[in-house]
Design an enzyme around this catalytic site. Structure first.
Site, PDB file in Angstrom:
ATOM      1  N   THR A 146       0.858  -1.191   0.000  1.00 45.74           N
ATOM      2  CA  THR A 146       0.000   0.000   0.000  1.00 45.74           C
ATOM      3  C   THR A 146       0.886   1.230   0.000  1.00 45.74           C
ATOM      4  OG1 THR A 146      -1.664  -1.189   1.282  1.00 45.74           O
ATOM      5  CG2 THR A 146      -1.867   1.218   1.174  1.00 45.74           C
ATOM      6  N   LYS A 157      -7.173   1.848  -2.901  1.00 50.06           N
ATOM      7  CA  LYS A 157      -6.759   1.235  -1.630  1.00 50.06           C
ATOM      8  C   LYS A 157      -6.765   2.279  -0.502  1.00 50.06           C
ATOM      9  CE  LYS A 157      -4.980  -1.513   1.387  1.00 50.06           C
ATOM     10  NZ  LYS A 157      -5.933  -2.302   2.163  1.00 50.06           N
ATOM     11  N   LYS A 194      -0.029   5.188   8.416  1.00 50.31           N
ATOM     12  CA  LYS A 194       0.571   5.550   7.112  1.00 50.31           C
ATOM     13  C   LYS A 194      -0.523   5.724   6.059  1.00 50.31           C
ATOM     14  CE  LYS A 194       1.678   1.986   4.839  1.00 50.31           C
ATOM     15  NZ  LYS A 194       1.082   1.014   3.918  1.00 50.31           N
TER      16      LYS A 194
HETATM   17  N1  LIG Z   1      -1.376  -6.591   7.429  1.00 54.94           N
HETATM   18  C1  LIG Z   1      -2.482  -6.293   6.747  1.00 54.94           C
HETATM   19  O1  LIG Z   1      -3.616  -6.580   7.183  1.00 54.94           O
HETATM   20  C2  LIG Z   1      -2.419  -5.627   5.424  1.00 54.94           C
HETATM   21  C3  LIG Z   1      -1.307  -4.906   5.008  1.00 54.94           C
HETATM   22  N2  LIG Z   1      -1.318  -4.289   3.795  1.00 54.94           N
HETATM   23  C4  LIG Z   1      -0.156  -3.550   3.321  1.00 54.94           C
HETATM   24  O2  LIG Z   1       0.772  -4.531   2.870  1.00 54.94           O
HETATM   25  C5  LIG Z   1       2.099  -4.109   3.131  1.00 54.94           C
HETATM   26  C6  LIG Z   1       2.798  -5.131   4.022  1.00 54.94           C
HETATM   27  O3  LIG Z   1       2.059  -5.234   5.225  1.00 54.94           O
HETATM   28  P1  LIG Z   1       2.419  -6.304   6.363  1.00 54.94           P
HETATM   29  O4  LIG Z   1       2.849  -7.566   5.748  1.00 54.94           O
HETATM   30  O5  LIG Z   1       1.296  -6.279   7.302  1.00 54.94           O
HETATM   31  O6  LIG Z   1       3.659  -5.569   7.029  1.00 54.94           O
HETATM   32  P2  LIG Z   1       4.848  -6.130   7.917  1.00 54.94           P
HETATM   33  O7  LIG Z   1       5.277  -4.976   8.746  1.00 54.94           O
HETATM   34  O8  LIG Z   1       4.475  -7.398   8.570  1.00 54.94           O
HETATM   35  O9  LIG Z   1       5.980  -6.451   6.827  1.00 54.94           O
HETATM   36  C7  LIG Z   1       6.667  -5.425   6.175  1.00 54.94           C
HETATM   37  C8  LIG Z   1       7.641  -5.997   5.174  1.00 54.94           C
HETATM   38  O10 LIG Z   1       8.373  -4.906   4.579  1.00 54.94           O
HETATM   39  C9  LIG Z   1       9.767  -5.146   4.765  1.00 54.94           C
HETATM   40  N3  LIG Z   1      10.485  -3.879   4.899  1.00 54.94           N
HETATM   41  C10 LIG Z   1      10.250  -2.871   5.772  1.00 54.94           C
HETATM   42  N4  LIG Z   1      11.122  -1.863   5.565  1.00 54.94           N
HETATM   43  C11 LIG Z   1      11.939  -2.260   4.555  1.00 54.94           C
HETATM   44  C12 LIG Z   1      13.029  -1.656   3.885  1.00 54.94           C
HETATM   45  N5  LIG Z   1      13.457  -0.433   4.204  1.00 54.94           N
HETATM   46  N6  LIG Z   1      13.626  -2.343   2.889  1.00 54.94           N
HETATM   47  C13 LIG Z   1      13.191  -3.568   2.550  1.00 54.94           C
HETATM   48  N7  LIG Z   1      12.158  -4.205   3.141  1.00 54.94           N
HETATM   49  C14 LIG Z   1      11.534  -3.544   4.131  1.00 54.94           C
HETATM   50  C15 LIG Z   1       9.859  -5.976   6.019  1.00 54.94           C
HETATM   51  O11 LIG Z   1      11.120  -6.620   6.084  1.00 54.94           O
HETATM   52  P3  LIG Z   1      11.722  -7.115   7.498  1.00 54.94           P
HETATM   53  O12 LIG Z   1      11.113  -8.455   7.752  1.00 54.94           O
HETATM   54  O13 LIG Z   1      13.179  -7.156   7.275  1.00 54.94           O
HETATM   55  O14 LIG Z   1      11.326  -6.088   8.528  1.00 54.94           O
HETATM   56  C16 LIG Z   1       8.692  -6.928   5.786  1.00 54.94           C
HETATM   57  O15 LIG Z   1       9.020  -7.915   4.848  1.00 54.94           O
HETATM   58  C17 LIG Z   1       1.976  -2.714   3.746  1.00 54.94           C
HETATM   59  O16 LIG Z   1       2.082  -1.766   2.728  1.00 54.94           O
HETATM   60  C18 LIG Z   1       0.569  -2.715   4.335  1.00 54.94           C
HETATM   61  O17 LIG Z   1       0.037  -1.424   4.446  1.00 54.94           O
HETATM   62  C19 LIG Z   1      -2.370  -4.396   2.932  1.00 54.94           C
HETATM   63  C20 LIG Z   1      -3.483  -5.107   3.275  1.00 54.94           C
HETATM   64  C21 LIG Z   1      -3.611  -5.720   4.573  1.00 54.94           C
HETATM   65  O1  LIG Z   2      -4.566  -2.603   4.519  1.00 52.72           O
HETATM   66  C1  LIG Z   2      -5.069  -3.371   5.343  1.00 52.72           C
HETATM   67  C2  LIG Z   2      -6.440  -3.792   5.222  1.00 52.72           C
HETATM   68  C3  LIG Z   2      -6.892  -4.654   6.328  1.00 52.72           C
HETATM   69  C4  LIG Z   2      -8.277  -5.159   6.053  1.00 52.72           C
HETATM   70  O2  LIG Z   2      -8.805  -5.005   4.925  1.00 52.72           O
HETATM   71  O3  LIG Z   2      -8.855  -5.735   6.980  1.00 52.72           O
END
Ligand SMILES: NC(=O)C1=CN([C@@H]2O[C@H](COP(=O)(O)OP(=O)(O)OC[C@H]3O[C@@H](n4cnc5c(N)ncnc54)[C@H](OP(=O)(O)O)[C@@H]3O)[C@@H](O)[C@H]2O)C=CC1
Ligand SMILES: O=CCCC(=O)O
Length: 291
Positions: free
Chosen positions: A97, A172, A240
């Site tokens: 996102t 989104k 964010k």
């Molecule tokens: N969780 C949710 O319900 C949802 C999340 N999203 C979106 O999806 C994306 C991922 O979310 P989510 O999986 O929950 O987040 P997490 O915080 O669990 O994971 C984040 C990921 O990004 C990596 N990362 C962070 N900073 C850096 C960097 N500087 N360089 C390289 N890699 C980096 C992390 O690596 P490392 O392991 O090394 O920290 C990890 O793999 C976000 O944009 C979020 O807004 C969308 C829908 C639903």
């Molecule tokens: O970006 C996160 C969305 C989480 C949700 O749809 O429940």
């Protein structure tokens, strides 16, 4: 024939999404900044790429699921990044996102090297990701969208193609702005119910039978009342998204006072050290204000 797919970013979402691809027969090469997070995927049959560039070199198309605009840009533009190996015949799909500007920068860089680019953020959280029930909000290269459709079908229950780059990000952000505001209203309702002498569990039952029943209230409500905010969607990411949605409102001269107030509550929660908890932890901020 098995398709070779790259996957960058194995956080809460990326881990679940890449696991589903592996289980469905895709040959997946994974990379994560913290490389040890690749181990679980390797046990299921994934290969490891040492860098984003190494993954792109190997795969016809590569998916990314990263925290925020800064990480999405870093993985593409930094040394050993995606840009070093992308080119003709290779696709890059960013499912993180981010804001439309970030997506556009990535799009321009990838296409200037001859690669194709699709933004494809998702609606749905940890559980839908695990169940392959995400809603995919794609925009950009239509041919890449079609090429990736088998992977999208594994990760999601429905995919939308929304046209030009930026539209996936915009959709989104609008959805998550509504969700963040709803979470604040819900928290205030729970606190008001309890503070005015009602049993908040009764409120959950009443809500679930009416016109504003929804999976978020149903799924998170009971845990919130126990102050259990085990992260499915980390609060720092929700904040964010509120910030990026407010910027979108700014650019379009749209007043969004409800979202602005919700953003303040999420910021407060972050300042209290709650950023890594689920975004339902904003309830703790609302509760704090009741005295
Ligand atoms: N969780 C949710 O319900 C949802 C999340 N999203 C979106 O999806 C994306 C991922 O979310 P989510 O999986 O929950 O987040 P997490 O915080 O669990 O994971 C984040 C990921 O990004 C990596 N990362 C962070 N900073 C850096 C960097 N500087 N360089 C390289 N890699 C980096 C992390 O690596 P490392 O392991 O090394 O920290 C990890 O793999 C976000 O944009 C979020 O807004 C969308 C829908 C639903
Ligand atoms: O970006 C996160 C969305 C989480 C949700 O749809 O429940």
């Amino acid at each position: 024939m098995e398709m070779e797919v790259g996957f960058l970013g194995l956080g809460i979402m990326g881990k679940a999404m890449s696991m589903n691809l592996i289980k469905s027969g895709f040959k997946v090469t994974v990379w994560n900044r913290t490389l040890s997070k690749c181990d679980e995927l390797v046990e299921l049959g994934a290969s490891i790429g040492e860098t984003p560039a190494a993954v792109v070199r190997k795969c016809k198309f590569t998916i990314a699921m990263l925290a925020d605009p800064a990480s999405a840009l870093s993985v593409v533009f930094d040394k050993n990044g995606v840009l070093e190996e992308i080119g003709n015949g290779k696709g890059y799909i960013d499912m993180s996102t981010v804001d439309p500007e970030t997506s556009t920068k990535i799009h321009e860089a990838i296409t200037s090297k001859g690669g194709s680019f699709l933004e494809a953020p998702v609606s749905g959280s940890k559980q839908p990701a695990e169940a392959g029930q995400l809603v995919i909000l794609a925009a950009g290269d239509k041919a890449l969208y079609e090429e990736a459709s088998k992977a999208f079908d594994v990760m999601g229950k429905k995919s939308f193609f929304l046209g030009q780059i930026g539209n996936g990000a915009r959709m989104k952000l609008v959805v998550n702005m509504i969700m963040g505001s709803m979470m604040n209203a819900f928290s205030e309702g729970l606190v008001l119910a309890e503070g005015s002498g009602l049993n908040p569990h009764d409120l959950l039952d009443v809500l679930d039978l009416g016109g504003i029943a929804n999976p978020m209230f149903r799924g998170k409500g009971p845990n919130m009342l126990k102050s259990n905010h085990t992260p499915a969607f980390p609060l720092k990411h929700q904040q964010k998204d509120m910030r990026l949605a407010l910027a979108l409102g700014d650019q379009n001269a749209l007043s969004m006072p409800v979202a602005a107030a919700a953003n303040e509550a999420f910021k407060k929660a972050r300042s209290m050290g709650l950023g890594d908890l689920d975004f339902s932890a904003v309830y703790e901020v609302v509760k704090m204000h009741k005295d």
